[in-house]
Structure formats: C-alpha cells, structure tokens
Design a protein around this motif. Structure first.
Motif, PDB file in Angstrom:
ATOM      1  N   PHE A  20       0.826  -1.210   0.000  1.00 49.24           N
ATOM      2  CA  PHE A  20       0.000   0.000   0.000  1.00 49.24           C
ATOM      3  C   PHE A  20       0.858   1.256   0.000  1.00 49.24           C
ATOM      4  O   PHE A  20       0.509   2.264  -0.631  1.00 49.24           O
ATOM      5  CB  PHE A  20      -0.940  -0.007   1.206  1.00 49.24           C
ATOM      6  N   VAL A  21       1.990   1.213   0.695  1.00 50.27           N
ATOM      7  CA  VAL A  21       2.914   2.349   0.656  1.00 50.27           C
ATOM      8  C   VAL A  21       3.448   2.534  -0.760  1.00 50.27           C
ATOM      9  O   VAL A  21       3.560   3.662  -1.260  1.00 50.27           O
ATOM     10  CB  VAL A  21       4.067   2.141   1.653  1.00 50.27           C
ATOM     11  N   GLY A  22       3.774   1.424  -1.427  1.00 47.41           N
ATOM     12  CA  GLY A  22       4.252   1.507  -2.807  1.00 47.41           C
ATOM     13  C   GLY A  22       3.211   2.078  -3.745  1.00 47.41           C
ATOM     14  O   GLY A  22       3.519   2.901  -4.619  1.00 47.41           O
ATOM     15  N   LEU A  23       1.950   1.663  -3.580  1.00 47.56           N
ATOM     16  CA  LEU A  23       0.880   2.193  -4.420  1.00 47.56           C
ATOM     17  C   LEU A  23       0.678   3.689  -4.171  1.00 47.56           C
ATOM     18  O   LEU A  23       0.492   4.475  -5.115  1.00 47.56           O
ATOM     19  CB  LEU A  23      -0.417   1.436  -4.141  1.00 47.56           C
ATOM     20  N   ALA A  24       0.708   4.090  -2.900  1.00 46.78           N
ATOM     21  CA  ALA A  24       0.556   5.509  -2.585  1.00 46.78           C
ATOM     22  C   ALA A  24       1.707   6.320  -3.169  1.00 46.78           C
ATOM     23  O   ALA A  24       1.505   7.428  -3.692  1.00 46.78           O
ATOM     24  CB  ALA A  24       0.494   5.695  -1.065  1.00 46.78           C
ATOM     25  N   THR A  25       2.913   5.767  -3.116  1.00 51.47           N
ATOM     26  CA  THR A  25       4.069   6.451  -3.689  1.00 51.47           C
ATOM     27  C   THR A  25       3.919   6.584  -5.194  1.00 51.47           C
ATOM     28  O   THR A  25       4.239   7.630  -5.785  1.00 51.47           O
ATOM     29  CB  THR A  25       5.364   5.695  -3.356  1.00 51.47           C
ATOM     30  N   ALA A  26       3.435   5.518  -5.830  1.00 56.69           N
ATOM     31  CA  ALA A  26       3.247   5.561  -7.279  1.00 56.69           C
ATOM     32  C   ALA A  26       2.233   6.623  -7.682  1.00 56.69           C
ATOM     33  O   ALA A  26       2.406   7.324  -8.695  1.00 56.69           O
ATOM     34  CB  ALA A  26       2.802   4.184  -7.783  1.00 56.69           C
ATOM     35  N   ILE A  27       1.161   6.764  -6.908  1.00 60.19           N
ATOM     36  CA  ILE A  27       0.145   7.771  -7.214  1.00 60.19           C
ATOM     37  C   ILE A  27       0.704   9.178  -7.030  1.00 60.19           C
ATOM     38  O   ILE A  27       0.527  10.058  -7.879  1.00 60.19           O
ATOM     39  CB  ILE A  27      -1.090   7.559  -6.310  1.00 60.19           C
ATOM     40  N   VAL A 149      -5.603  -1.769   9.133  1.00 56.53           N
ATOM     41  CA  VAL A 149      -5.041  -0.420   9.190  1.00 56.53           C
ATOM     42  C   VAL A 149      -4.610   0.082   7.825  1.00 56.53           C
ATOM     43  O   VAL A 149      -4.995   1.193   7.406  1.00 56.53           O
ATOM     44  CB  VAL A 149      -3.860  -0.383  10.179  1.00 56.53           C
ATOM     45  N   PHE A 150      -3.804  -0.690   7.102  1.00 58.43           N
ATOM     46  CA  PHE A 150      -3.222  -0.168   5.870  1.00 58.43           C
ATOM     47  C   PHE A 150      -4.258   0.083   4.766  1.00 58.43           C
ATOM     48  O   PHE A 150      -4.184   1.111   4.079  1.00 58.43           O
ATOM     49  CB  PHE A 150      -2.112  -1.091   5.381  1.00 58.43           C
ATOM     50  N   PRO A 151      -5.232  -0.817   4.539  1.00 60.19           N
ATOM     51  CA  PRO A 151      -6.262  -0.465   3.562  1.00 60.19           C
ATOM     52  C   PRO A 151      -7.027   0.797   3.955  1.00 60.19           C
ATOM     53  O   PRO A 151      -7.342   1.638   3.096  1.00 60.19           O
ATOM     54  CB  PRO A 151      -7.171  -1.697   3.554  1.00 60.19           C
ATOM     55  N   ALA A 152      -7.318   0.949   5.260  1.00 63.55           N
ATOM     56  CA  ALA A 152      -8.031   2.139   5.711  1.00 63.55           C
ATOM     57  C   ALA A 152      -7.195   3.395   5.495  1.00 63.55           C
ATOM     58  O   ALA A 152      -7.705   4.429   5.034  1.00 63.55           O
ATOM     59  CB  ALA A 152      -8.401   1.997   7.186  1.00 63.55           C
ATOM     60  N   LEU A 153      -5.900   3.311   5.810  1.00 66.99           N
ATOM     61  CA  LEU A 153      -5.018   4.462   5.590  1.00 66.99           C
ATOM     62  C   LEU A 153      -4.892   4.792   4.112  1.00 66.99           C
ATOM     63  O   LEU A 153      -4.826   5.969   3.727  1.00 66.99           O
ATOM     64  CB  LEU A 153      -3.629   4.176   6.181  1.00 66.99           C
ATOM     65  N   PHE A 154      -4.894   3.756   3.273  1.00 67.00           N
ATOM     66  CA  PHE A 154      -4.787   3.994   1.830  1.00 67.00           C
ATOM     67  C   PHE A 154      -6.032   4.689   1.301  1.00 67.00           C
ATOM     68  O   PHE A 154      -5.945   5.621   0.491  1.00 67.00           O
ATOM     69  CB  PHE A 154      -4.564   2.663   1.108  1.00 67.00           C
ATOM     70  N   VAL A 155      -7.199   4.248   1.752  1.00 71.50           N
ATOM     71  CA  VAL A 155      -8.448   4.903   1.342  1.00 71.50           C
ATOM     72  C   VAL A 155      -8.462   6.345   1.835  1.00 71.50           C
ATOM     73  O   VAL A 155      -8.873   7.262   1.098  1.00 71.50           O
ATOM     74  CB  VAL A 155      -9.660   4.122   1.889  1.00 71.50           C
ATOM     75  N   LEU A 156      -8.003   6.562   3.061  1.00 71.54           N
ATOM     76  CA  LEU A 156      -7.935   7.922   3.596  1.00 71.54           C
ATOM     77  C   LEU A 156      -6.993   8.778   2.755  1.00 71.54           C
ATOM     78  O   LEU A 156      -7.293   9.951   2.463  1.00 71.54           O
ATOM     79  CB  LEU A 156      -7.469   7.887   5.050  1.00 71.54           C
ATOM     80  N   PHE A 157      -5.872   8.199   2.354  1.00 73.53           N
ATOM     81  CA  PHE A 157      -4.928   8.908   1.493  1.00 73.53           C
ATOM     82  C   PHE A 157      -5.592   9.313   0.171  1.00 73.53           C
ATOM     83  O   PHE A 157      -5.442  10.450  -0.298  1.00 73.53           O
ATOM     84  CB  PHE A 157      -3.716   8.023   1.223  1.00 73.53           C
ATOM     85  N   VAL A 189      -1.653  -4.577 -12.945  1.00 75.49           N
ATOM     86  CA  VAL A 189      -2.351  -5.173 -11.805  1.00 75.49           C
ATOM     87  C   VAL A 189      -1.798  -6.558 -11.510  1.00 75.49           C
ATOM     88  O   VAL A 189      -1.559  -6.934 -10.347  1.00 75.49           O
ATOM     89  CB  VAL A 189      -3.865  -5.246 -12.083  1.00 75.49           C
ATOM     90  N   GLY A 190      -1.564  -7.341 -12.572  1.00 77.16           N
ATOM     91  CA  GLY A 190      -1.042  -8.694 -12.395  1.00 77.16           C
ATOM     92  C   GLY A 190       0.351  -8.703 -11.780  1.00 77.16           C
ATOM     93  O   GLY A 190       0.641  -9.507 -10.887  1.00 77.16           O
ATOM     94  N   LEU A 191       1.222  -7.821 -12.252  1.00 75.84           N
ATOM     95  CA  LEU A 191       2.576  -7.753 -11.709  1.00 75.84           C
ATOM     96  C   LEU A 191       2.552  -7.319 -10.243  1.00 75.84           C
ATOM     97  O   LEU A 191       3.294  -7.843  -9.406  1.00 75.84           O
ATOM     98  CB  LEU A 191       3.433  -6.797 -12.528  1.00 75.84           C
ATOM     99  N   THR A 192       1.685  -6.353  -9.932  1.00 71.81           N
ATOM    100  CA  THR A 192       1.567  -5.901  -8.546  1.00 71.81           C
ATOM    101  C   THR A 192       1.083  -7.035  -7.651  1.00 71.81           C
ATOM    102  O   THR A 192       1.606  -7.244  -6.547  1.00 71.81           O
ATOM    103  CB  THR A 192       0.603  -4.716  -8.450  1.00 71.81           C
ATOM    104  N   ALA A 193       0.083  -7.776  -8.113  1.00 70.11           N
ATOM    105  CA  ALA A 193      -0.425  -8.909  -7.341  1.00 70.11           C
ATOM    106  C   ALA A 193       0.642  -9.979  -7.167  1.00 70.11           C
ATOM    107  O   ALA A 193       0.763 -10.595  -6.094  1.00 70.11           O
ATOM    108  CB  ALA A 193      -1.655  -9.502  -8.030  1.00 70.11           C
ATOM    109  N   LEU A 194       1.442 -10.211  -8.212  1.00 72.49           N
ATOM    110  CA  LEU A 194       2.505 -11.211  -8.136  1.00 72.49           C
ATOM    111  C   LEU A 194       3.538 -10.836  -7.074  1.00 72.49           C
ATOM    112  O   LEU A 194       4.009 -11.700  -6.314  1.00 72.49           O
ATOM    113  CB  LEU A 194       3.177 -11.365  -9.499  1.00 72.49           C
ATOM    114  N   ILE A 195       3.877  -9.561  -7.004  1.00 74.47           N
ATOM    115  CA  ILE A 195       4.830  -9.101  -5.985  1.00 74.47           C
ATOM    116  C   ILE A 195       4.262  -9.323  -4.589  1.00 74.47           C
ATOM    117  O   ILE A 195       4.957  -9.793  -3.677  1.00 74.47           O
ATOM    118  CB  ILE A 195       5.166  -7.617  -6.204  1.00 74.47           C
ATOM    119  N   LEU A 196       2.992  -9.018  -4.415  1.00 73.81           N
ATOM    120  CA  LEU A 196       2.360  -9.189  -3.113  1.00 73.81           C
ATOM    121  C   LEU A 196       2.301 -10.661  -2.715  1.00 73.81           C
ATOM    122  O   LEU A 196       2.551 -11.017  -1.554  1.00 73.81           O
ATOM    123  CB  LEU A 196       0.948  -8.593  -3.132  1.00 73.81           C
ATOM    124  N   VAL A 197       1.988 -11.536  -3.675  1.00 70.64           N
ATOM    125  CA  VAL A 197       1.950 -12.977  -3.388  1.00 70.64           C
ATOM    126  C   VAL A 197       3.333 -13.479  -2.993  1.00 70.64           C
ATOM    127  O   VAL A 197       3.483 -14.240  -2.025  1.00 70.64           O
ATOM    128  CB  VAL A 197       1.419 -13.756  -4.606  1.00 70.64           C
TER     129      VAL A 197
END
Length: 355
Positions: A20-27, A149-157, A189-197
């Motif tokens: 989620f930190v990586g996604l927020a940074t990317a945005i 916590v992190f999904p909630a913080l990401f939505v708040l962001f 989306v697929g690459l991001t999911a692969l990293i998370l897995v």
C-alpha cells in the motif's frame, strides 16, 4: 545443563503494508507531464521498490546467511541503495534525477521505519550488531492489524488527495496519476499482485521457521535434544531467522545439554561471530571455558575475552553481575571486580539461554 529457550520469536514485518505504501508512492510521484518510458510497469515498479530492503535481504541470505541479510535495513547502507534505486528509476521511467532520488529515499525510508515499528533490525550494520526496533504487536495480531489499518489508511490517502487535487487549479496531479495506472492495465495489476503474493509466501515461510524454532525449544525443555536439533536444522533453512546467529546458539545449547562440549563450542563461536552483541552467547562462552576440564591457566585464558566484555559492557542486563560472579568463582577469582564483590553465592544462577 538446562536449556531455556525463548517462548516467542518476533518477526511481524509488514506484509501488505509495504504494498500500500508503494501504491501511494506511485500515485503521488507520477509526473504531471506523464511518464516518458514504460508506464505499464510504473505501479508494480514502485511496489517492488517499497519491498526492496526485504528483496535485497532475502536474496543475500540465500547465498550468505547471517547478518548480511540485514544490509537492506541498515541506514548506513540506505544511501548507496537509494542512489542505485534512483538510477534505476531514471533509466526505466525517464524521471528526472531529483525526482528519482526523492522517490527512492522516501520509499526506502518508509520501509525501514515500518519494519522498525514491528520488529528488531540491525539498523547500524555493519558498524554495529545491536538490534533496534519496537515490537508493537505479536506476529498474528500484527498481520490482522495490517489487514485493517493499511487499507483504511490507503483509502484515507485517496480521499485526502482527491479533495486536495479537486481544489488544485488544473487538477493535473490527479489526472497524471490516474493516467499512469490506466496505461498499465491488467498487466500492471497482475505484476503488482505477483509481488504481493511473493512477499506473502516468503513471510509465511519465515513464520514457519519461527514456529519450528519454538517447537525445537519445547523439545529441549522435554530433554529431547536429538529431536530439537532436527527442528533447529529445519529452522535454519531459507528464509531463516531474522536475528543472526540465533539458530547456531540454539544448536550450541542442545549440544552442551547432551555433553557434546566440542560441538557446543563450535556453534557458540559461530553465533558469536554472527552477532557479538548477543549477551547470552557471551555469557555461555565464558561459562563453557570456565567449566571445561582443563588446567586453570587454560580456562582463565580462554574465558578472559568474554569475561572482560561482561565486566565492561551489557550494563543494562540485570543478571550480569550475578552471572559474572558465578563464572569468576569457577576460575578462582573471588573478587574480580568491585561491582560484583557483594554477590552472595547462594543467590547466583546461570541460565543457559535467553530469558
């Protein structure tokens, strides 16, 4: 010799939190003018960057176990790692050097900060082997907190950013970030999911190693030392314990309890070389040499380096003076230091493992 092992080994590093930190940074870091190159891998690339200290540590630990796995979490090595990462961002996405340096520094700093909140790391390695960190929650609880916590913080962001960019005269910030993600499409989306897995599987294996260690210590308490050694071997497989030298220390404890002094010495020394700051390893090495069936001069000579450290270091350990006095008496040193002279013999015990 009774073997006392820890009831719990903590390694509750963030698993999905870094994503989620990586996604927020990317945005937030997407240029208003758009990406010059490879926009399809922008989001997964920034998520991978958010995991970089763990990627580096796991890769290094595969080839060279021990404190080298902490190189990704060392603030002393963060600068060269950030410079290398920034160079990669420039080459991959055509970012300016300044923007790349800021993105890499923030991403690595956020990772190290999150990991310090959830567990101990060698923050000053290789200059120091001292473990630093805050264990705010046990592993299972920490993972549940992450899911909340992190999904909630990401939505708040996202909400705060939407409000902010909605009042921006041009709104370019929001549109450029959205465009970067739309360009990536399902491949991003697929690459991001692969990293998370991959991060989750690796963390799961680490969790298994911790429980193998706990099961091995339980076998030690039941005096099934042969069975404990089998589990210690399994716990040493990749990805092994985050604290360097702990598995070798556990092996030494089991061997000493079985009377295999030579094997115990070998593994204690391995543990000591991996982490010289581990108090209990220093204690047990001093005790091992002090109680050896060798002439007094030999025992004093071999125990002295570790006794000297116990006399001058580890002042935060409440057991230090008692342990030091007990070992000194084995060597015929009735009052080796003024600090331990008042220790009563009947009050001294020497535990053989971490509390």
């Amino acid at each position: 010799m009774d073997v006392l092992g820890p009831d719990h080994y903590h390694s509750a590093m963030p698993v999905i939190g870094h994503a989620f930190v990586g996604l927020a940074t990317a945005i937030e870091a997407a240029p208003a003018t758009g990406l010059r190159r490879n926009p399809a891998i922008w989001a997964p690339g920034l998520v991978a960057l958010a995991y970089l200290p763990d990627i580096v540590g796991r890769a290094v630990a595969f080839f060279r176990p021990g404190p080298w796995r902490e190189m990704g979490h060392s603030v002393l090595l963060a600068v060269p790692l950030a410079l290398i990462s920034a160079t990669g961002l420039v080459l991959l996405f055509g970012l300016t050097w300044r923007r790349s340096a800021v993105v890499a520094s923030v991403s690595l700093g956020a990772h190290i900060g999150l990991d310090l909140l959830s567990g101990d790391h060698l923050l000053l390695w290789p200059a120091s082997s001292a473990s630093i960190g805050l264990s705010l929650a046990e592993e299972a609880r920490a993972f549940i907190l992450e899911l909340l916590v992190f999904p909630a913080l990401f939505v708040l962001f996202l909400l705060v950013r939407r409000v902010w960019t909605g009042h921006h005269p041009s709104g370019e910030g929001g549109s450029s970030a959205a465009a970067a993600f739309r360009t990536g499409g399902w491949s991003g989306v697929g690459l991001t999911a692969l990293i998370l897995v991959a991060a989750s599987v690796t963390h799961g294996l680490g969790w298994l190693r911790h429980h193998q260690m706990a099961a091995a210590w339980n076998k030690c308490r039941q005096r099934d030392f042969a069975g404990a050694l089998v589990l210690f071997d399994r716990a040493s497989c990749w990805p092994a314990m985050p604290k360097p030298g702990r598995v070798d220390y556990a092996r030494a404890e089991a061997h000493w309890a079985m009377g295999n002094r030579a094997a115990a010495e070998e593994y204690y020394l391995r543990s000591y070389r991996a982490d010289p700051s581990y108090f209990w390893c220093v204690v047990d090495l001093a005790n091992l040499y002090a109680s050896a069936g060798q002439p007094l001069e030999w025992r004093r000579r071999h125990a002295e380096p570790y006794l000297q450290r116990l006399r001058t270091e580890f002042t935060d350990q409440p057991e230090r003076l008692n342990l030091l006095a007990r070992i000194d008496r084995k060597l015929g040193l009735e009052q080796p230091t003024s600090m331990s002279a008042a220790v009563a013999p009947s009050a001294v015990t020497v535990p053989s493992g971490p509390p």
